[in-house]
Design an enzyme around this catalytic site. Structure first.
Site, PDB file in Angstrom:
ATOM      1  CE  LYS A  84      48.715  50.789  44.554  1.00  0.00           C
ATOM      2  NZ  LYS A  84      48.619  51.340  45.911  1.00  0.00           N
TER       3      LYS A  84
ATOM      4  N   PRO B 281      49.958  42.421  47.839  1.00  0.00           N
ATOM      5  CG  PRO B 281      48.110  43.597  48.632  1.00  0.00           C
ATOM      6  CD  PRO B 281      49.489  43.775  48.131  1.00  0.00           C
TER       7      PRO B 281
ATOM      8  CG  HIS C 115      39.244  44.048  41.656  1.00  0.00           C
ATOM      9  ND1 HIS C 115      39.383  45.151  42.466  1.00  0.00           N
ATOM     10  CD2 HIS C 115      40.318  44.062  40.838  1.00  0.00           C
ATOM     11  CE1 HIS C 115      40.482  45.792  42.143  1.00  0.00           C
ATOM     12  NE2 HIS C 115      41.075  45.157  41.160  1.00  0.00           N
TER      13      HIS C 115
ATOM     14  N   GLY D  17      41.919  49.316  53.971  1.00  0.00           N
ATOM     15  CA  GLY D  17      42.048  50.217  55.119  1.00  0.00           C
ATOM     16  C   GLY D  17      41.102  49.830  56.254  1.00  0.00           C
TER      17      GLY D  17
ATOM     18  CB  SER E 272      48.347  45.652  43.189  1.00  0.00           C
ATOM     19  OG  SER E 272      47.883  44.838  42.146  1.00  0.00           O
ATOM     20  CB  SER E 273      49.630  40.323  42.410  1.00  0.00           C
ATOM     21  OG  SER E 273      48.288  40.376  42.018  1.00  0.00           O
TER      22      SER E 273
ATOM     23  CG  ASN F 272      43.360  39.119  41.926  1.00  0.00           C
ATOM     24  OD1 ASN F 272      44.562  39.199  41.719  1.00  0.00           O
ATOM     25  ND2 ASN F 272      42.466  39.315  40.992  1.00  0.00           N
TER      26      ASN F 272
ATOM     27  N   GLY G 130      43.636  55.887  53.943  1.00  0.00           N
ATOM     28  CA  GLY G 130      42.666  55.169  53.115  1.00  0.00           C
ATOM     29  C   GLY G 130      41.810  54.222  53.937  1.00  0.00           C
TER      30      GLY G 130
ATOM     31  CD1 TRP H 252      31.731  40.424  32.261  1.00  0.00           C
ATOM     32  CD2 TRP H 252      33.495  41.694  32.834  1.00  0.00           C
ATOM     33  NE1 TRP H 252      31.257  41.651  32.672  1.00  0.00           N
ATOM     34  CE2 TRP H 252      32.313  42.444  33.018  1.00  0.00           C
ATOM     35  CE3 TRP H 252      34.720  42.294  33.122  1.00  0.00           C
ATOM     36  CZ2 TRP H 252      32.331  43.760  33.473  1.00  0.00           C
ATOM     37  CZ3 TRP H 252      34.736  43.610  33.584  1.00  0.00           C
ATOM     38  CH2 TRP H 252      33.560  44.330  33.757  1.00  0.00           C
TER      39      TRP H 252
HETATM   40  P1  GDP Z   1      42.631  41.406  37.391  1.00  0.00           P
HETATM   41  O1  GDP Z   1      42.946  40.270  38.314  1.00  0.00           O
HETATM   42  O2  GDP Z   1      43.543  42.568  37.554  1.00  0.00           O
HETATM   43  O3  GDP Z   1      42.574  40.938  35.956  1.00  0.00           O
HETATM   44  O4  GDP Z   1      41.216  42.003  37.794  1.00  0.00           O
HETATM   45  P2  GDP Z   1      39.676  41.606  37.756  1.00  0.00           P
HETATM   46  O5  GDP Z   1      39.278  41.174  39.116  1.00  0.00           O
HETATM   47  O6  GDP Z   1      38.941  42.773  37.187  1.00  0.00           O
HETATM   48  O7  GDP Z   1      39.502  40.377  36.734  1.00  0.00           O
HETATM   49  C1  GDP Z   1      39.943  39.087  37.020  1.00  0.00           C
HETATM   50  C2  GDP Z   1      39.430  38.093  36.002  1.00  0.00           C
HETATM   51  O8  GDP Z   1      38.030  37.892  36.212  1.00  0.00           O
HETATM   52  C3  GDP Z   1      39.597  38.468  34.522  1.00  0.00           C
HETATM   53  O9  GDP Z   1      39.994  37.327  33.790  1.00  0.00           O
HETATM   54  C4  GDP Z   1      38.173  38.863  34.112  1.00  0.00           C
HETATM   55  O10 GDP Z   1      37.923  38.637  32.731  1.00  0.00           O
HETATM   56  C5  GDP Z   1      37.347  37.910  34.968  1.00  0.00           C
HETATM   57  N1  GDP Z   1      35.964  38.332  35.192  1.00  0.00           N
HETATM   58  C6  GDP Z   1      34.861  37.559  34.984  1.00  0.00           C
HETATM   59  N2  GDP Z   1      33.735  38.235  35.233  1.00  0.00           N
HETATM   60  C7  GDP Z   1      34.112  39.476  35.658  1.00  0.00           C
HETATM   61  C8  GDP Z   1      33.378  40.630  36.069  1.00  0.00           C
HETATM   62  O11 GDP Z   1      32.160  40.666  36.100  1.00  0.00           O
HETATM   63  N3  GDP Z   1      34.123  41.714  36.458  1.00  0.00           N
HETATM   64  C9  GDP Z   1      35.491  41.704  36.451  1.00  0.00           C
HETATM   65  N4  GDP Z   1      36.147  42.799  36.848  1.00  0.00           N
HETATM   66  N5  GDP Z   1      36.204  40.631  36.018  1.00  0.00           N
HETATM   67  C10 GDP Z   1      35.530  39.527  35.638  1.00  0.00           C
END
Ligand code: GDP
Length: 325
Positions: free
Chosen positions: A144, A167, A183, A20, A111-112, A169, A14, A206
């Site tokens: 995982k 790991p 993410h 990777g 992953s966590s 995030n 990867g 979000w």
């Molecule tokens: P998680 O750690 O597995 O939940 O993965 P994410 O990185 O997708 O999301 C982390 C947090 O960021 C969550 O609470 C989402 O609601 C928030 N978040 C805010 N804005 C965004 C966005 O634009 N994209 C994603 N993926 N998450 C967002």
């Protein structure tokens, strides 16, 4: 006694993904030889015979298993079959072939999100399988967890030195910048940058902004991977975190400052928050002599510099339904 990489052939499975690529950068400073990925058209990692034949021909002595289908909460939720099927097959094929071809040491990256949604914080390794998972990323988490269990099973039954690392995030060069499947770090970096360029008044984040996440710069993770390879040989998976977390609202402020966006942040509460908090207890790897060294603002600055100098060739992984035909 530390494990010696000298003159050994290393395969980072990867090596075109974010983790990777960071592993390859870090391994260039080691006295080992690097095996190049065969490429998806030559070897589909979901096909057992293709993986076995390729590994038997190449004979890597060390393997870092970073390959897999990854994505943010939306992608995980929308394509659970792809996340479960692809990740199970990739890890099962590589771990089994590593056993068959006598790989001396293998490090599997998880992953966590393997931990229960309501795990105690900071999350110790022992929290695994003590409660229900977060629904939005259950398929990925189950795959995982199976990977950790495979490493343990091959260690117990066959004496293989296969270890796993979990790991927190991650963010850094080579991230996936697709607006929906990425993410939060990549999604926000890109959104704030585009808003700045367009002189927009606001940026949408979000959820509620209240979930807490721990963010680790991917080159720190690669360094931890080498450290574990050298100094750890045990059954338990090992957490790798930065040691502190921030709210998504605080994280958005860090990115806003890093990019230099001057407008407002608004929260789209119709989007899910996911797990309320994810902070790893990283005392075990600290006790082995490793801790993260890149502060969040420094890591974000490097991330943004990389983003700016790679405009036009950013990786944007679109996950189509039913790709696992
Ligand atoms: P998680 O750690 O597995 O939940 O993965 P994410 O990185 O997708 O999301 C982390 C947090 O960021 C969550 O609470 C989402 O609601 C928030 N978040 C805010 N804005 C965004 C966005 O634009 N994209 C994603 N993926 N998450 C967002």
């Amino acid at each position: 006694m530390s494990f010696d990489l000298t003159d050994k052939l290393v395969w980072v499975a990867g090596q075109h993904g974010m983790v990777g690529r960071a592993m390859m950068r870090r391994l260039e400073r080691e006295p080992c030889a690097l095996l190049l990925d065969p490429g998806r058209t030559a070897v589909d990692l979901r096909r057992q015979s293709e993986v076995e034949d390729w590994m038997a021909a190449q004979r890597p002595r060390i393997a870092f298993l970073t390959a897999g289908r990854v994505g943010g909460m939306y992608a995980n939720d929308a394509f659970p079959a792809d996340f479960l099927y692809d990740n199970l097959l990739i890890e099962a094929n590589i771990i089994h072939a590593a056993y068959r071809t006598g790989v001396e040491k293998l490090l599997f990256f998880g992953s966590s999100c393997i931990y229960p949604r309501d795990a105690p914080q900071p999350i110790p390794e022992a929290a695994l399988l003590t409660g229900p998972l977060e629904r939005t990323n259950e398929a990925y988490a189950v795959a995982k967890i199976a990977g950790i269990k495979l490493c343990q099973a091959y260690r117990r039954q066959h004496g293989c030195d296969f270890i796993s690392a979990m790991p927190t995030n991650l963010y850094g060069p080579g991230d996936n910048f697709h607006p929906e499947t990425s993410h939060v770090p990549a999604a926000l970096l890109r959104r704030f940058h585009e808003a700045k360029m367009a002189r927009a008044a606001e940026v949408v984040v979000w959820g509620s902004g209240t979930p807490r996440r721990e963010f680790l710069y991917v080159d720190d993770l690669a360094d931890a991977g080498i450290h574990l390879l050298r100094h750890y040989s045990g059954e338990s998976h090992i957490n790798i975190g930065a040691g502190y977390d921030v709210t998504i609202a605080e994280f958005a402020e860090h990115i806003k400052r890093c990019v230099g966006f001057e407008g407002r942040i608004v929260y789209d509460r119709s989007r899910p928050d996911g797990t309320p908090r994810k902070l790893l207890d990283s005392r075990r790897i600290q006790a082995l002599g490793w801790s993260a060294t890149t502060p969040l603002d420094e890591g974000l600055k490097r991330y943004y510099d990389w983003f700016l100098s790679n405009q036009g060739k950013l990786r944007e992984t679109v996950i189509e339904a039913a790709t696992s035909k």
